[in-house]
Enzyme design. Structure first.
Site, short mmCIF file in Angstrom:
data_model
loop_
_atom_site.label_atom_id
_atom_site.label_comp_id
_atom_site.label_asym_id
_atom_site.label_seq_id
_atom_site.Cartn_x
_atom_site.Cartn_y
_atom_site.Cartn_z
N TYR A 114 0.86 -1.19 0.00
CA TYR A 114 0.00 0.00 0.00
C TYR A 114 0.89 1.24 0.00
O TYR A 114 1.75 1.39 0.88
CB TYR A 114 -0.92 0.03 1.22
CG TYR A 114 -1.91 1.17 1.16
CD1 TYR A 114 -3.12 1.02 0.50
CD2 TYR A 114 -1.61 2.41 1.72
CE1 TYR A 114 -4.01 2.07 0.40
CE2 TYR A 114 -2.50 3.47 1.62
CZ TYR A 114 -3.71 3.29 0.97
OH TYR A 114 -4.59 4.34 0.86
N GLN A 175 -10.63 0.09 1.55
CA GLN A 175 -11.11 -0.76 0.46
C GLN A 175 -9.95 -1.42 -0.29
O GLN A 175 -10.09 -2.55 -0.78
CB GLN A 175 -11.99 0.04 -0.51
CG GLN A 175 -11.34 1.24 -1.17
CD GLN A 175 -11.48 2.52 -0.38
OE1 GLN A 175 -11.59 2.50 0.84
NE2 GLN A 175 -11.47 3.65 -1.07
N ASN A 198 -3.23 5.74 6.45
CA ASN A 198 -3.94 6.52 7.46
C ASN A 198 -4.65 5.60 8.46
O ASN A 198 -4.47 4.38 8.45
CB ASN A 198 -4.92 7.49 6.80
CG ASN A 198 -6.00 6.78 5.99
OD1 ASN A 198 -6.25 5.59 6.17
ND2 ASN A 198 -6.64 7.51 5.09
N SER A 221 3.05 8.72 12.37
CA SER A 221 4.51 8.71 12.41
C SER A 221 5.02 9.52 13.60
O SER A 221 4.32 10.41 14.12
CB SER A 221 5.06 9.29 11.11
OG SER A 221 6.44 9.03 10.99
N GLN A 243 9.11 15.81 10.87
CA GLN A 243 8.18 14.79 11.35
C GLN A 243 6.76 15.34 11.41
O GLN A 243 5.80 14.68 11.00
CB GLN A 243 8.61 14.31 12.73
CG GLN A 243 7.98 13.00 13.13
CD GLN A 243 8.38 11.87 12.20
OE1 GLN A 243 9.53 11.78 11.78
NE2 GLN A 243 7.44 11.03 11.85
N HIS A 246 4.28 15.48 8.28
CA HIS A 246 3.63 14.27 7.76
C HIS A 246 2.12 14.35 7.91
O HIS A 246 1.37 13.96 7.01
CB HIS A 246 4.12 13.03 8.53
CG HIS A 246 5.36 12.42 7.97
ND1 HIS A 246 5.41 11.83 6.73
CD2 HIS A 246 6.61 12.31 8.48
CE1 HIS A 246 6.63 11.37 6.50
NE2 HIS A 246 7.37 11.65 7.55
N GLU A 311 9.17 5.17 16.89
CA GLU A 311 9.44 4.75 15.51
C GLU A 311 10.86 5.16 15.10
O GLU A 311 11.65 4.34 14.63
CB GLU A 311 8.41 5.39 14.59
CG GLU A 311 8.60 5.09 13.12
CD GLU A 311 7.62 5.86 12.25
OE1 GLU A 311 7.52 5.52 11.05
OE2 GLU A 311 6.97 6.81 12.74
N HIS A 312 11.15 6.44 15.22
CA HIS A 312 12.49 6.96 14.92
C HIS A 312 13.07 7.55 16.20
O HIS A 312 12.40 8.35 16.87
CB HIS A 312 12.43 8.08 13.88
CG HIS A 312 11.63 7.76 12.66
ND1 HIS A 312 10.32 8.21 12.49
CD2 HIS A 312 11.94 7.04 11.55
CE1 HIS A 312 9.87 7.79 11.32
NE2 HIS A 312 10.83 7.08 10.73
N ASP A 345 14.46 8.09 5.80
CA ASP A 345 13.18 8.08 5.10
C ASP A 345 13.35 7.77 3.62
O ASP A 345 12.46 7.17 3.00
CB ASP A 345 12.50 9.44 5.23
CG ASP A 345 11.58 9.53 6.42
OD1 ASP A 345 11.35 8.50 7.08
OD2 ASP A 345 11.09 10.63 6.72
N GLU A 399 1.07 -36.91 28.35
CA GLU A 399 -0.02 -36.12 27.76
C GLU A 399 -1.23 -36.98 27.39
O GLU A 399 -2.18 -36.47 26.79
CB GLU A 399 0.50 -35.38 26.52
CG GLU A 399 1.55 -34.32 26.86
CD GLU A 399 2.04 -33.55 25.65
OE1 GLU A 399 1.68 -33.93 24.50
OE2 GLU A 399 2.76 -32.56 25.84
N HIS A 404 0.51 -41.18 19.71
CA HIS A 404 1.82 -40.56 19.58
C HIS A 404 2.91 -41.51 20.09
O HIS A 404 3.95 -41.71 19.45
CB HIS A 404 1.88 -39.24 20.37
CG HIS A 404 1.23 -38.08 19.70
ND1 HIS A 404 -0.12 -38.02 19.45
CD2 HIS A 404 1.76 -36.91 19.23
CE1 HIS A 404 -0.41 -36.88 18.86
NE2 HIS A 404 0.72 -36.18 18.72
#
Length: 416
Positions: A114, A175, A198, A221, A243, A246, A311-312, A345, A399, A404
């Site tokens: 995506y 979608q 998003n 982010s 940052q 974004h 994240e960063h 980035d 068990e 087995h």
């Protein structure tokens, strides 16, 4: 400005699920499952204000875009491609040495990527995802990106050409995730979905996980910057602005043992913010989601960084390298003035698809290895089997799984 203790109280209440959006996403997913392509056409009109004649972008359009973009942009994309390829190739896992017990590695068959579009089309995301899949040896790479009034961004298409993406569809939002997960008449179902998006995209990935693999559930982010009294205020200010531009939901954290440095950086941010083309987004982000934390010493600074699990994480102090072994919850760690987050980035090599919202506590950034799967090979010789089987038989009885036990016992009899 917060102390570490007051900051922990504030941040603990900031991560909440948006149940209304989740309900909308569930409806979108169900509609795509039921109506398939028609749902994608309808949602493009409803959400993107674009009436599509076709969902797929032809390979000839990708090649044309590659030749039509400016020479310096093409060169930058190709350099990024090379750096990403080389880095990912260097960390790619491989088959274990053949023995009685070893591991085989296989690429996934089909992957969906995506790529966000809109006012900030993330051209770099194509390379930071699709190139990894290509290095892994994935057979088919499918990209979806939101439709635009004048067609898909040419740089995105050029990047798809460079990364040798197999198919591109102009579909966005929840979608697109539903289409990749379950397939339509035109969009093929994939084995795994990667790439940021998003809130709707993130929630959709959360809902389809289990029916399809995902890289992560990415939130807004974020960057965590550690500064001291030697830090260049203008460097940090621009990093914070980078940052914040974004998204209005982007989060920025500034941590320092120096109140004076925090205040100096804040003054520089205020001075520079209005000059940026995305000033409105930046100012909203900084107003609602910026946190300056004054810590008492280095140990508390490290505790704060690990608590955020950002994240960063950018360390811009005189002893920046000393933090490397002490910070263990960063999506990516940027050390020193010459390693700003923006270089990561775009062009350094490691992927910019990273865990957000504290998920670096238990997850890692996207790599080539996320597009590989492994299976164990068990090929025992008689002697090894005879050494192992008695222990297995005893565990099977414990068990209460008699078959087995018998499966092992009959072979022991055969191998006496």
């Amino acid at each position: 400005m917060y102390t570490f203790d007051s900051f922990k109280e504030v941040i603990a209440s900031s991560n909440k699920t948006d149940w209304d959006k989740l309900k909308q996403v569930m409806t979108i997913i169900q509609t795509v499952q039921e109506s398939k392509d028609q749902a994608l056409y309808d949602y493009s009109e409803t959400f993107d204000n674009v009436k599509l004649d076709t969902l797929e972008v032809m390979q000839t359009d990708l090649e044309s875009a590659y030749h039509d973009i400016e020479d310096d942009l093409r060169a930058a994309l190709e350099l990024a491609y090379k750096n990403i390829w080389d880095y990912q190739q260097s960390i790619k896992i491989s088959d274990g040495e053949a023995s009685e017990l070893y591991q085989k590695v296989h690429p996934l068959n089909r992957v969906g990527v995506y790529v966000p579009g809109g006012t900030a089309p993330l051209v770099s995301t194509v390379l930071m995802t699709a190139v990894l899949a290509k290095v892994a040896g994935v057979s088919e790479i499918v990209v979806t990106t939101p439709p635009q009034q004048n067609g898909v961004n040419q740089a995105i298409l050029a990047a798809c050409h460079i990364a040798k993406v197999d198919r591109v569809f102009q579909v966005g939002g929840a979608q697109a995730i539903a289409a990749l997960a379950y397939g339509t008449e035109t969009v093929p179902a994939v084995d795994k979905i990667a790439g940021p998006g998003n809130q709707y995209v993130a929630l959709a990935k959360k809902m389809v996980y289990g029916d399809v693999g995902i890289d992560s559930i990415a939130g807004p982010s974020e960057i965590v910057i550690v500064a001291d009294d030697t830090t260049r205020a203008d460097f940090v200010a621009y990093d914070l602005l980078a940052q914040a531009e974004h998204d209005v939901l982007a989060r920025t954290f500034l941590i320092s043992e120096s109140k004076e440095k925090i205040e100096e950086i804040q003054r520089k941010v205020n001075e520079l913010a209005g000059e940026q083309p995305r000033a409105a987004i930046i100012k909203t982000s900084l107003r609602d989601h910026h946190y300056s934390v004054h810590t008492v010493d280095k140990a508390e600074t490290i505790d704060c960084v690990n608590f955020i699990a950002g994240e960063h994480v950018s360390i811009q102090t005189k002893d920046a390298s000393s933090y490397i072994d002490q910070i263990n919850t960063a999506g990516a760690l940027f050390i020193g003035d010459c390693s700003p987050e923006a270089i990561g980035d775009y062009i350094a090599g490691p992927s910019h698809v990273l865990p957000t919202g504290g998920t670096a506590r238990f997850s890692s950034g996207l790599t080539v290895n996320d597009f590989l799967r492994t299976n164990s090979i068990i090929a025992l010789k008689k002697e090894s089997f005879k050494n192992m089987a008695p222990g297995g038989m005893r565990l099977a009885l414990e068990e209460s799984l008699q078959a087995h036990h018998d499966s092992l016992a009959c072979r022991m009899e055969e191998n006496k």
